[in-house]
Design a protein around this motif. Structure first.
Motif, PDB file in Angstrom:
ATOM      1  N   UNK A 136       7.495   8.159   2.006  1.00  0.00           N
ATOM      2  CA  UNK A 136       7.885   6.990   2.211  1.00  0.00           C
ATOM      3  C   UNK A 136       7.019   5.789   1.433  1.00  0.00           C
ATOM      4  N   UNK A 137       7.885   5.058   0.441  1.00  0.00           N
ATOM      5  CA  UNK A 137       7.250   3.940  -0.120  1.00  0.00           C
ATOM      6  C   UNK A 137       6.727   2.842   0.788  1.00  0.00           C
ATOM      7  N   UNK A 138       7.243   2.441   1.971  1.00  0.00           N
ATOM      8  CA  UNK A 138       6.844   1.512   2.615  1.00  0.00           C
ATOM      9  C   UNK A 138       5.282   2.115   3.601  1.00  0.00           C
ATOM     10  N   UNK A 139       5.107   3.318   3.576  1.00  0.00           N
ATOM     11  CA  UNK A 139       3.758   3.870   4.214  1.00  0.00           C
ATOM     12  C   UNK A 139       2.935   4.102   3.154  1.00  0.00           C
TER      13      UNK A 139
END
Lengths: 179, 735
Positions: A112-115
């Motif tokens: 997940x690119x937000x993580x």
């Protein structure tokens, strides 16, 4: 304490020794002259003449360049003072969205690119991928190893280096100049 | 053995304090500047060392067999040891090598807390602890100790530890990731004497019966631990009979000091002094899932930073500065448990001979930040340690990489290990195929791929970060314990990262639920990552992917079996999973963010795909030998897209699992990849200038990430200052 012929060390490094022989080497006491032979082999494999003081990674070395100790790539690219994180002088490419991540990780394999973001550090000279970090935004780049070179050479190898320098991390000094 | 001991000539506590002082003053354990017995007769010294090792390993075999649980019998997830009267481990068995430190500290704690006076320590006594507040790691691991007396003198201790099937946690099983606080941490045994005269007290079995879900298995483990301890005790007494008490007492201490010297020498011979750092992160995304308490409806991110300093004397110091906050889940660990956990890493990557307490004395851990996941009690005394290992083992992975880097610099390339993947567990609870209630752990997670070496790939499914005794057990035996049938247990292609040398590959277990009215699947976190990648790569390798299990409920599998149609045996394409292609189901979850407990029971013919990660890779993937890529293609261990796009290998198949590499095209492709990197890469400073603005604006950052940074900076102000200085953020900046 065992000693190995330099040609055997070379075959070990290149993954050409039979596994049974590698296991024997792993189980035996360590050969005390390995570092000397290791550096000799690596030095023979680069096209430049500066003395290797310490191999850092498969591509990077700390070398004596004139009065300076700098990080150098196999290809000869200079990354500057070894006390500054060499990544500050690398090219960087960051996979921080699904499209960029998709080139490596797809479907259920994609983080997940937000993580997390995948940071790729390249050599500007040869395009080698020197390190990859999987970290959340906000993480300063890892300065994986800052060796205490003078202590190592003076106290452990009993071969002091000329012109000792202070053992200190100078990365933030560079960053402050950028601000 | 039941006669009370005579009073010690010197109380053990006085001896312990005196020996601590001697170590402080001389730098040698017990003040032993010379190893006199070793010098006088090195042959006997070595022989008796090996006898002691054999005694401990015999105890392991006896203890595991006496136990009845799958975890001990099939997995060997246990350990037995021999200790000095003051607690220091002299020798240990095979098994879970993180525990000799805890067992040593447990015995030391009995002495420090004046158990000599009250309740007294005598022959035949059995002491036990599983409480993290007093030295345990997580309550599912029970530490047992039995004193060894000779002619009335306390001369040693025997110890044992095992991981039970069910700890009485708030949810069934032994991986208590969901425990909201320590009140959910199950059946406590807090530094208690649990038996006398070599027999467990009746109340112990009563407590196990009323406070755990599978008491037969838990009591089997208790009897196994005791049987192993008594084996150690009786065999050591025979050894003393033969070699004499004075000799035993002398060599026992010398082995521990020798272990310390070995640990120091190993670092000095193989590493380089300096400062090593490695960041490391782990997610725990629970928002919107089934949880126990409302405060658990959150997503968490762990900051697991490691700094290792090796000084001129080869003294190794570890720091967790920057560790993020404790969490309202069972994933908090205490400093003593981390100190002991370091022994596990030590046994894997540093010392293989004379493994004992000596290594602990050679290494030092700075107090982790108070209130962090690594030291929760100063802020929250009731933080849960239901599966304390979870963040700690991921943090330990950085030790592998760090020492790998150290060994690489010295040329000891055969000792380099790139780092671990993840540890994701599977537990079942419900009525089994025998009509009995069951709860417990499968052992799939105990066989990850091994880390890439400095000159070779890691081995597949042959390594585990929390034990050198990697063993996922027999599928057929696992089927006896749980109402499941294996449809597959195969190597998972490309699960070991992408590098010059890839990590050993993991595997995926495919289970069909069978012969149960209903069972829950708990996909647990003992160190998994599901939102973020499996770890870093090393020297330019790509990290392994996140853990994403799958399950399907209400399937048409029975119809497929009756019609003799193909089932699913492996995961298949990550974008078009086999399960979705071949199976119809009322509920199809093929890409689940772990960990979780199924919201409803699974029933006959439901399916689970439980992947176990490989390990980390090493080196730029486009430097991988094309012949190795070809071999992986032919074995089904890599896929064509990865071979081409990531490894830069141009190969064609004849359709019969045989591949041919086009060497010239491969060379050209790899040059294209290099050129493409140089074209898309930007100078670091240019990226930094843009990225610092995104950091300051918290752009594109999950709440769990900003929460993590905020707590890291609050709990470790120095770390926060360095982070702000790097991004040149305002003094008053907070996330």
């Amino acid at each position: 304490m065992p000693e190995y012929d330099i040609s055997e060390i070379e075959r070990l490094i290149d993954g050409k020794l039979p596994w049974t022989r590698v296991q024997e080497i792993m189980k035996a006491a360590k050969d005390s002259d390995r570092f000397q032979k290791w550096v000799q082999i690596l030095q023979s494999r680069v096209s430049w003449n500066e003395q290797i003081l310490l191999p850092l990674t498969t591509n990077l070395f700390i070398v004596q360049q004139g009065d300076d100790r700098v990080v150098k790539c196999r290809c000869g690219q200079n990354f500057g003072d070894y006390r500054v994180n060499w990544k500050l002088n690398a090219l960087i490419y960051v996979r921080d969205d699904a499209e960029k991540l998709n080139e490596v990780y797809r479907g259920r394999e994609q983080p997940d690119s937000e993580w997390t973001q995948i940071r790729e550090y390249y050599c500007p000279g040869c395009g080698s991928q020197l390190e990859v970090e999987g970290v959340p935004r906000g993480t300063p780049p890892d300065f994986e190893f800052l060796p205490d070179l003078d202590t190592f050479y003076r106290e452990w190898l009993k071969k002091p280096l000329p012109n000792e320098v202070e053992f200190t991390d100078k990365t933030l000094d560079v960053v402050r100049e950028w601000a | 053995m039941s006669a009370p001991a005579i009073a010690q000539a010197t109380p053990i506590k006085d001896l312990l304090l005196k020996e601590d002082k001697l170590f402080e003053e001389t730098g040698h354990l017990f003040g032993l500047e010379d190893l006199a017995r070793k010098a006088e007769d090195p042959g006997s010294y070595e022989a008796i060392w090996h006898i002691l090792l054999n005694i401990c390993n015999t105890a392991w075999a006896v203890g595991c067999k006496v136990s009845s649980s799958a975890i001990a019998v099939e997995g060997g997830d246990a350990l037995w040891g021999l200790h000095l009267p003051t607690g220091e481990a002299i020798a240990t068995s095979r098994g879970i090598t993180a525990h000799p430190g805890l067992l040593s500290l447990f015995i030391r704690s009995l002495i420090e807390n004046d158990y000599e006076a009250e309740p007294g320590i005598k022959a035949g006594d059995i002491f036990e602890n599983n409480d993290p507040h007093f030295g345990g790691i997580h309550p599912v691991d029970f530490d047992t100790a039995v004193p060894i007396f000779y002619d009335g003198e306390l001369v040693a201790w025997a110890s044992g530890v095992s991981h039970v099937m069910d700890a009485g946690y708030i949810l069934p099983g032994s991986i208590g990731f969901m425990n909201p606080d320590s009140f959910a941490d199950g059946m406590p045994v807090t530094m208690e004497r649990i038996g006398e005269n070599d027999k467990l007290y009746p109340w112990y079995a009563m407590r196990v019966k009323s406070r755990t879900r599978v008491p037969d298995f838990v009591m089997g483990d208790a009897r196994g631990r005791l049987a192993g301890c008594l084996t150690v005790r009786d065999k050591v007494i025979e050894l003393i009979d033969k070699y004499g008490l004075d000799y035993f007492k002398d060599v026992a201490k010398e082995y521990v000091e020798d272990g310390r010297r070995y640990a120091v020498a190993r670092v000095k011979n193989q590493a380089v002094p300096g400062r090593y750092r490695k960041s490391n992160f782990k997610d725990l995304a629970m928002k919107g899932k089934r949880v126990i308490m409302p405060q658990q409806d959150i997503d968490c991110m762990f900051n697991l930073p490691l700094q290792v300093d090796i000084d001129v004397d080869a003294k190794v110091n570890f720091s967790l500065k920057g560790a993020s906050s404790w969490v309202p889940f069972g994933q908090n660990i205490t400093p003593p448990a981390i100190i002991s956990a370091l022994l596990n890493a030590y046994s894997h990557i540093v010392g293989f001979d004379m493994f004992n307490w000596g290594a602990v004395a050679a290494w030092h851990l700075d107090d982790p930040p108070a209130g962090s996941w690594a030291n929760p009690y100063p802020v929250n005394y009731f933080a849960s340690s239901g599966v304390a290992w979870a963040p700690a083992v991921m943090w330990m992975s950085s030790l592998y990489e760090t020492f790998g880097r150290a060994y690489y610099t010295r040329g000891y390339i055969e000792e380099v290990a790139a780092g671990a993947g993840t540890t994701m567990t599977a537990e079942f609870s419900g009525i089994n195929q025998y009509g009995m209630y069951t709860a417990g752990l499968t052992l799939e997670q105990a066989s990850n791929g091994a880390p890439a070496r400095g000159m070779a790939d890691g081995e597949n499914s042959a390594w585990c970060i929390y034990t050198p005794n990697a063993d996922f057990g027999n599928a057929e035996v696992t089927e006896l314990y749980y109402p499941i049938i294996y449809l597959g247990r195969e190597v998972e292609p490309d699960s070991g990262g992408y590098g010059t040398f890839r990590g050993g590959l993991g595997h995926t277990a495919v289970w069909m639920i069978k012969n149960t009215p209903g069972i829950e699947y708990s996909c647990g976190c003992a160190g998994m990552r599901s939102k973020v990648v499996g770890n870093h790569g090393m020297f330019g390798a790509y990290p392994a992917w996140p853990d994403r299990p799958s399950y399907a409920s209400g399937t048409n599998v029975k119809e497929l079996i009756d019609a003799k149609k193909p089932l699913v045996h492996r995961r298949g394409d990550p974008e078009k999973p086999n399960m979705e292609l071949a199976i119809k189901a009322d509920l199809m979850e093929s890409n689940v963010i772990a960990p979780f407990v199924t919201p409803q029971q699974l029933h006959e013919y439901d399916l689970i795909m439980h992947p176990i990660s490989g390990a980390q890779a090493l080196g730029d993937p486009i430097e991988r030998d094309p012949a190795e890529v070809q071999a992986d293609l032919e074995r089904g261990w890599t896929r064509e897209r990865i071979a081409s796009d990531i490894y830069g290998v141009v190969a064609t198949s004849n359709g019969k699992s045989e591949w041919t590499v086009d060497e010239a095209a491969t060379e050209a492709k790899r040059q294209e990849i290099r050129d493409a990197r140089k074209a898309r890469g930007v100078p670091f400073r240019e990226w930094w200038e843009a990225e610092r603005k995104r950091v300051e604006a918290k752009e594109g950052m999950a709440t769990a990430v900003t929460d993590m940074w905020r707590s890291s900076m609050e709990l470790s102000p120095d770390y926060g200052e360095e982070l702000k200085a790097f991004w040149q953020l305002p003094d008053d900046f907070t996330f």
